[in-house]
Design an enzyme around this catalytic site. Structure first.
Site, PDB file in Angstrom:
ATOM      1  N   CYS A  62       0.799  -1.078   0.098  1.00 43.39           N
ATOM      2  CA  CYS A  62      -0.143   0.142  -0.156  1.00 43.39           C
ATOM      3  C   CYS A  62       0.809   1.149  -0.040  1.00 43.39           C
ATOM      4  CB  CYS A  62      -0.852   0.118   1.276  1.00 43.39           C
ATOM      5  SG  CYS A  62      -2.034   1.609   1.362  1.00 43.39           S
TER       6      CYS A  62
ATOM      7  N   CYS B 290      -0.315   4.077   1.900  1.00 38.54           N
ATOM      8  CA  CYS B 290      -0.282   3.876   3.428  1.00 38.54           C
ATOM      9  C   CYS B 290       1.231   4.141   3.955  1.00 38.54           C
ATOM     10  CB  CYS B 290      -0.521   2.498   4.060  1.00 38.54           C
ATOM     11  SG  CYS B 290      -2.057   1.865   3.271  1.00 38.54           S
ATOM     12  N   ASP B 291       2.161   3.622   3.019  1.00 32.72           N
ATOM     13  CA  ASP B 291       3.405   3.839   3.715  1.00 32.72           C
ATOM     14  C   ASP B 291       4.407   4.493   2.619  1.00 32.72           C
ATOM     15  OD1 ASP B 291       2.962   2.005   5.690  1.00 32.72           O
ATOM     16  OD2 ASP B 291       2.828   0.215   4.140  1.00 32.72           O
TER      17      ASP B 291
END
Ligand code: NAP
Length: 309
Positions: free
Chosen positions: A133, A136-137
Site C-alpha cells: 500500500c 499507507c507507507d
C-alpha cells in the site's frame, strides 16, 4: 449470539456500501458486515479520478463519504470476519468470533486481496520495507530508492504516487506489455523519477539489518541479474478474490471468483455477488457501485415477490 436481518451485505467497499444505500432506502433491515475499515480498496488508492461528478479526490475521502451515506438510511455497520455461509430459508453467516447473522438474502462484496511475490526474503520483510500500500507507507521512503513491481493500473498509479517522496522509483515488469490505461502509461513514461525495467522478474529481497537492503532481479530473456539499491518494495502484481468462506457453495469459478448473472444472482437463490469479487472484465469503483445497486434492488424485488414483505 445470533442477529437477524432482512439483508446481509458482506464487505464495506464501494459495492457493499452502495448496496446498503439501496437496500435500506427500500426499507430492508440491512447489515453491512466488515472485518476491517470501511472503504475497501479506496483506502489504498491515492486519488480517484474516474468517479463521475468528482474530477479528482483522495480515495480515503470518497470512502468516508460513501460510508456516511451507506449508513444514513438505517443500514447497520457490524463487525464480522465471515468464515462460512450456510444456505437455507434464512441463510446463516458465521463469523470467526462465534456471532451468527441470519437473513433470507445475502450479498457477498468482499473484493480481492493482493498477491504476494512468493520470493525469498518477502515474508520476513513485510512491514520492514515491503508494503502492498503505497498510499499507507509511501511517506516512509522520502529521498529513498524504491521498487514497484507490476505493469497494471495499480502498479503504475502507485509508482507515480511514490515519486513525490522517493528519490527514484524502479518500475519492474515481467513483460514489455502494460495492462494499464493509456493516460497512466503516458504519465509514467514522462516522469523522470521512474526508471522502467521491462522483462525483469524479482528474484530475492536482500536484507540490511532487518530491513529491506535491496532487490535482486533477473532479465527474463538474457538471465542477467542485478541488484537494485532499494529500501522500499511495493508489489502490485494483481489480486485474488476473497471467497474462501464460499468454497462449499456452487458459486465460484476455477479462480475463485463468484459467477453471477446480470442481476448479480448466483446459482444459490438469494445469494448475490457484487464488485471485484465477481468474474468480470472491468474492476472499477463505478462498476462495483453499479453491481451493488443491482444486487440490492434484485434482493428486494425477490423478497417482495416471495411474500417476505
Ligand atoms: P493486473 O491488472 O492484474 O496487473 C497485474 C500486473 O502484475 C501485470 O502487469 C502482471 O504481468 C504482473 N504480474 C502478475 N504476476 C506477477 C509475478 N508473479 N511477477 C511479476 N509480475 C507479475 O492487477 P492490478 O493492477 O492490481 O489491477 C487489478 C484490477 O483493478 C484491474 O482490473 C485494474 O484495471 C483495476 N484497477 C483499476 C484502476 C483504475 O482504473 N484507476 C486502478 C487500479 C486497479 P502480466 O501482464 O505479464 O500478467
Amino acid at each position: 449470539m445470533t442477529k437477524d436481518y432482512d439483508f446481509i451485505i458482506i464487505g464495506a467497499g464501494p459495492a457493499g456500501m452502495t448496496a446498503a444505500v439501496y437496500a435500506s432506502r427500500a426499507g430492508m433491515k440491512t447489515a453491512l458486515l466488515e472485518a476491517g475499515a470501511p472503504g475497501g480498496k479506496l483506502l489504498k488508492t491515492h486519488k480517484i479520478s474516474n468517479w463521475p461528478g468528482i474530477k479528482e479526490e483522495p480515495g480515503s475521502q470518497l470512502a468516508m463519504d460513501m460510508f456516511e451515506h451507506s449508513t444514513s438510511f438505517g443500514a447497520v455497520y457490524e463487525y464480522g470476519n465471515v468464515t462460512e455461509i450456510r444456505d437455507g430459508e434464512r441463510k446463516q453467516v458465521l463469523c470467526e468470533d462465534g456471532t451468527i447473522f441470519t437473513a433470507p438474502a445475502v450479498l457477498v462484496a468482499t473484493g480481492t486481496k493482493e498477491r504476494l511475490l512468493n520470493i525469498p526474503g518477502e515474508q520476513e520483510h513485510i512491514g520492514k520495507g515491503i508494503s502492498y500500500c503505497a498510499v499507507c507507507d509511501g511517506a516512509f521512503f522520502r529521498d529513498k530508492e524504491t521498487a514497484v513491481i507490476g505493469g497494471g493500473n495499480s502498479a503504475l498509479e502507485e509508482a507515480v504516487y511514490l515519486t513525490q517522496f522517493a528519490s527514484k522509483v524502479y518500475l519492474i515488469m515481467r513483460r514489455d506489455v502494460f495492462r494499464a490505461e493509456k493516460a497512466v502509461i503516458d504519465t509514467v513514461l514522462s516522469n523522470p523519477k521512474i526508471e522502467l525495467l521491462q522483462n525483469y522478474i524479482p528474484l530475492q529481497v536482500l536484507d540490511n539489518e532487518g530491513r529491506v537492503g535491496g532487490l535482486e532481479i533477473s532479465h527474463t530473456k538474457s538471465g542477467e541479474t542485478k541488484v537494485l539499491p532499494v529500501s522500499g518494495i511495493f508489489p502490485y502484481i494483481g489480486a485474488d478474490p476473497i471467497t474462501g468462506f464460499l468454497k462449499d457453495l456452487p458459486v465460484l469459478d476455477k479462480q475463485g471468483y463468484m459467477v453471477v448473472n446480470s442481476n448479480m444472482e448466483t446459482a444459490v437463490p438469494l445469494l448475490f455477488g457484487a464488485g471485484d469479487v465477481c468474474q468480470k472484465e472491468l474492476r472499477q469503483v463505478v462498476t462495483a457501485a453499479s453491481d451493488g445497486a443491482i444486487a440490492a434492488q434484485t434482493a428486494f424485488r425477490k423478497l417482495q415477490e416471495s411474500g417476505f414483505f
